[in-house]
Design a protein around this motif. Structure first.
Motif, PDB file in Angstrom:
ATOM      1  N   ASP A   1      34.680  28.244  50.411  1.00  0.00           N
ATOM      2  CA  ASP A   1      33.934  28.115  49.160  1.00  0.00           C
ATOM      3  C   ASP A   1      34.037  29.393  48.332  1.00  0.00           C
ATOM      4  OD1 ASP A   1      33.056  25.542  49.660  1.00  0.00           O
ATOM      5  OD2 ASP A   1      31.072  26.159  50.359  1.00  0.00           O
ATOM      6  N   TYR A   2      33.728  29.237  47.058  1.00  0.00           N
ATOM      7  CA  TYR A   2      33.681  30.358  46.123  1.00  0.00           C
ATOM      8  C   TYR A   2      32.316  30.382  45.461  1.00  0.00           C
ATOM      9  CZ  TYR A   2      38.756  30.321  46.483  1.00  0.00           C
ATOM     10  OH  TYR A   2      40.048  30.367  46.940  1.00  0.00           O
ATOM     11  N   VAL A   3      31.721  31.578  45.373  1.00  0.00           N
ATOM     12  CA  VAL A   3      30.432  31.755  44.707  1.00  0.00           C
ATOM     13  C   VAL A   3      30.641  32.769  43.592  1.00  0.00           C
ATOM     14  CG1 VAL A   3      28.034  32.493  44.935  1.00  0.00           C
ATOM     15  CG2 VAL A   3      29.140  31.247  46.808  1.00  0.00           C
ATOM     16  N   ARG A   4      30.360  32.329  42.377  1.00  0.00           N
ATOM     17  CA  ARG A   4      30.540  33.196  41.208  1.00  0.00           C
ATOM     18  C   ARG A   4      29.199  33.764  40.757  1.00  0.00           C
ATOM     19  NH1 ARG A   4      31.972  31.361  35.085  1.00  0.00           N
ATOM     20  NH2 ARG A   4      31.882  33.452  34.192  1.00  0.00           N
ATOM     21  N   PHE A   5      29.177  35.074  40.519  1.00  0.00           N
ATOM     22  CA  PHE A   5      28.068  35.741  39.841  1.00  0.00           C
ATOM     23  C   PHE A   5      28.500  35.826  38.380  1.00  0.00           C
ATOM     24  CE2 PHE A   5      28.019  37.362  44.197  1.00  0.00           C
ATOM     25  CZ  PHE A   5      26.714  37.085  44.556  1.00  0.00           C
ATOM     26  N   TYR A   6      27.731  35.216  37.475  1.00  0.00           N
ATOM     27  CA  TYR A   6      28.148  35.163  36.083  1.00  0.00           C
ATOM     28  C   TYR A   6      27.046  35.655  35.145  1.00  0.00           C
ATOM     29  CZ  TYR A   6      25.395  30.872  35.693  1.00  0.00           C
ATOM     30  OH  TYR A   6      24.371  29.974  35.688  1.00  0.00           O
ATOM     31  N   VAL A   7      27.468  36.084  33.978  1.00  0.00           N
ATOM     32  CA  VAL A   7      26.551  36.586  32.957  1.00  0.00           C
ATOM     33  C   VAL A   7      26.018  35.399  32.162  1.00  0.00           C
ATOM     34  CG1 VAL A   7      26.349  38.043  30.921  1.00  0.00           C
ATOM     35  CG2 VAL A   7      27.864  38.722  32.783  1.00  0.00           C
ATOM     36  N   LYS A   8      24.695  35.397  31.954  1.00  0.00           N
ATOM     37  CA  LYS A   8      24.102  34.362  31.110  1.00  0.00           C
ATOM     38  C   LYS A   8      23.204  35.010  30.064  1.00  0.00           C
ATOM     39  CE  LYS A   8      20.345  33.204  34.283  1.00  0.00           C
ATOM     40  NZ  LYS A   8      19.660  32.137  34.982  1.00  0.00           N
ATOM     41  N   TYR A   9      23.150  34.380  28.920  1.00  0.00           N
ATOM     42  CA  TYR A   9      22.330  34.870  27.823  1.00  0.00           C
ATOM     43  C   TYR A   9      20.870  34.557  28.127  1.00  0.00           C
ATOM     44  CZ  TYR A   9      20.554  35.655  23.143  1.00  0.00           C
ATOM     45  OH  TYR A   9      19.843  36.125  22.080  1.00  0.00           O
ATOM     46  N   GLY A  10      20.016  35.547  27.924  1.00  0.00           N
ATOM     47  CA  GLY A  10      18.593  35.382  28.189  1.00  0.00           C
ATOM     48  C   GLY A  10      18.204  36.047  29.492  1.00  0.00           C
ATOM     49  N   GLY A  11      16.911  36.207  29.660  1.00  0.00           N
ATOM     50  CA  GLY A  11      16.418  36.879  30.847  1.00  0.00           C
ATOM     51  C   GLY A  11      16.461  38.382  30.640  1.00  0.00           C
TER      52      GLY A  11
ATOM     53  N   PHE B   1      20.368  39.763  28.673  1.00  0.00           N
ATOM     54  CA  PHE B   1      21.277  39.030  29.553  1.00  0.00           C
ATOM     55  C   PHE B   1      20.769  39.114  30.987  1.00  0.00           C
ATOM     56  CE2 PHE B   1      23.844  40.299  25.964  1.00  0.00           C
ATOM     57  CZ  PHE B   1      24.600  39.167  25.687  1.00  0.00           C
ATOM     58  N   SER B   2      21.191  38.178  31.803  1.00  0.00           N
ATOM     59  CA  SER B   2      20.838  38.215  33.217  1.00  0.00           C
ATOM     60  C   SER B   2      22.001  37.643  34.020  1.00  0.00           C
ATOM     61  CB  SER B   2      19.542  37.446  33.480  1.00  0.00           C
ATOM     62  OG  SER B   2      19.664  36.107  33.057  1.00  0.00           O
ATOM     63  N   LEU B   3      21.828  37.623  35.324  1.00  0.00           N
ATOM     64  CA  LEU B   3      22.888  37.186  36.223  1.00  0.00           C
ATOM     65  C   LEU B   3      22.567  35.810  36.782  1.00  0.00           C
ATOM     66  CD1 LEU B   3      25.465  38.607  37.098  1.00  0.00           C
ATOM     67  CD2 LEU B   3      24.280  39.396  39.127  1.00  0.00           C
ATOM     68  N   GLY B   4      23.550  34.940  36.789  1.00  0.00           N
ATOM     69  CA  GLY B   4      23.415  33.620  37.388  1.00  0.00           C
ATOM     70  C   GLY B   4      24.405  33.479  38.530  1.00  0.00           C
ATOM     71  N   ILE B   5      24.248  32.402  39.315  1.00  0.00           N
ATOM     72  CA  ILE B   5      25.169  32.131  40.420  1.00  0.00           C
ATOM     73  C   ILE B   5      25.572  30.668  40.388  1.00  0.00           C
ATOM     74  CG2 ILE B   5      24.534  33.956  42.032  1.00  0.00           C
ATOM     75  CD1 ILE B   5      22.537  32.083  43.315  1.00  0.00           C
ATOM     76  N   ASN B   6      26.795  30.412  40.786  1.00  0.00           N
ATOM     77  CA  ASN B   6      27.309  29.050  40.798  1.00  0.00           C
ATOM     78  C   ASN B   6      28.453  28.959  41.804  1.00  0.00           C
ATOM     79  OD1 ASN B   6      27.340  26.397  39.878  1.00  0.00           O
ATOM     80  ND2 ASN B   6      28.884  26.824  38.328  1.00  0.00           N
TER      81      ASN B   6
ATOM     82  N   GLU C   1      34.449  38.963  50.652  1.00  0.00           N
ATOM     83  CA  GLU C   1      34.450  37.763  51.491  1.00  0.00           C
ATOM     84  C   GLU C   1      33.486  37.928  52.653  1.00  0.00           C
ATOM     85  OE1 GLU C   1      38.291  36.453  52.762  1.00  0.00           O
ATOM     86  OE2 GLU C   1      39.075  36.362  50.720  1.00  0.00           O
ATOM     87  N   HIS C   2      32.782  36.851  52.976  1.00  0.00           N
ATOM     88  CA  HIS C   2      31.903  36.783  54.142  1.00  0.00           C
ATOM     89  C   HIS C   2      32.048  35.396  54.761  1.00  0.00           C
ATOM     90  CE1 HIS C   2      29.570  40.507  54.041  1.00  0.00           C
ATOM     91  NE2 HIS C   2      29.617  40.416  52.731  1.00  0.00           N
ATOM     92  N   HIS C   3      32.304  35.362  56.059  1.00  0.00           N
ATOM     93  CA  HIS C   3      32.434  34.111  56.810  1.00  0.00           C
ATOM     94  C   HIS C   3      33.423  33.149  56.145  1.00  0.00           C
ATOM     95  CE1 HIS C   3      28.080  35.035  58.225  1.00  0.00           C
ATOM     96  NE2 HIS C   3      28.975  35.757  58.886  1.00  0.00           N
ATOM     97  N   GLY C   4      34.473  33.706  55.549  1.00  0.00           N
ATOM     98  CA  GLY C   4      35.514  32.885  54.933  1.00  0.00           C
ATOM     99  C   GLY C   4      35.199  32.389  53.538  1.00  0.00           C
ATOM    100  N   ALA C   5      34.039  32.741  52.991  1.00  0.00           N
ATOM    101  CA  ALA C   5      33.683  32.381  51.611  1.00  0.00           C
ATOM    102  C   ALA C   5      33.913  33.596  50.715  1.00  0.00           C
ATOM    103  CB  ALA C   5      32.235  31.939  51.524  1.00  0.00           C
ATOM    104  N   THR C   6      34.306  33.345  49.481  1.00  0.00           N
ATOM    105  CA  THR C   6      34.574  34.403  48.514  1.00  0.00           C
ATOM    106  C   THR C   6      33.455  34.451  47.479  1.00  0.00           C
ATOM    107  OG1 THR C   6      36.953  34.068  48.792  1.00  0.00           O
ATOM    108  CG2 THR C   6      36.236  35.260  46.814  1.00  0.00           C
ATOM    109  N   TYR C   7      32.866  35.626  47.327  1.00  0.00           N
ATOM    110  CA  TYR C   7      31.828  35.888  46.326  1.00  0.00           C
ATOM    111  C   TYR C   7      32.485  36.765  45.270  1.00  0.00           C
ATOM    112  CZ  TYR C   7      28.784  34.281  50.079  1.00  0.00           C
ATOM    113  OH  TYR C   7      28.187  33.536  51.062  1.00  0.00           O
TER     114      TYR C   7
END
Length: 96
Positions: A23-33, A41-46, A58-64
């Protein structure tokens, strides 16, 4: 820029977002917060596949990761992700 995840944070992602190997987990910038590094701006995850990785770990085969286009948000800081038991959410620290 570096990304650092605590063991507790990795466990939260695996338990709450069902992150697993591949899996891939993205830390992304979002407007607001709010954040200590960028006003308005604040940080979101998806969970999503990357297009142009700017930083990753990478942790346990997942990419952040953070996309290259979002690196500006961190203003020269590394992202340290921990887990806050009281609110049951990830906790972000921005470290120079």
């Amino acid at each position: 820029m570096n990304i650092v995840l605590s063991k507790a944070a990795v466990q939260w992602f695996e338990d709450e977002m069902f992150v697993k190997k591949g899996d891939y987990v993205r830390f992304y910038v979002k407007y607001g917060g709010s954040s200590p590094v960028q006003q308005g701006f604040s940080l979101g995850i998806n969970k999503e596949k990357p297009m142009d990785i700017g930083a990753m770990i990478e942790h346990h085969g997942a990419t952040y990761f953070v996309e290259e286009r979002d690196i500006w948000y961190f203003d020269g800081h590394d992202l340290h992700v921990d887990y806050d038991e009281k609110i049951d959410e990830p906790l972000y620290h921005y470290v120079k």
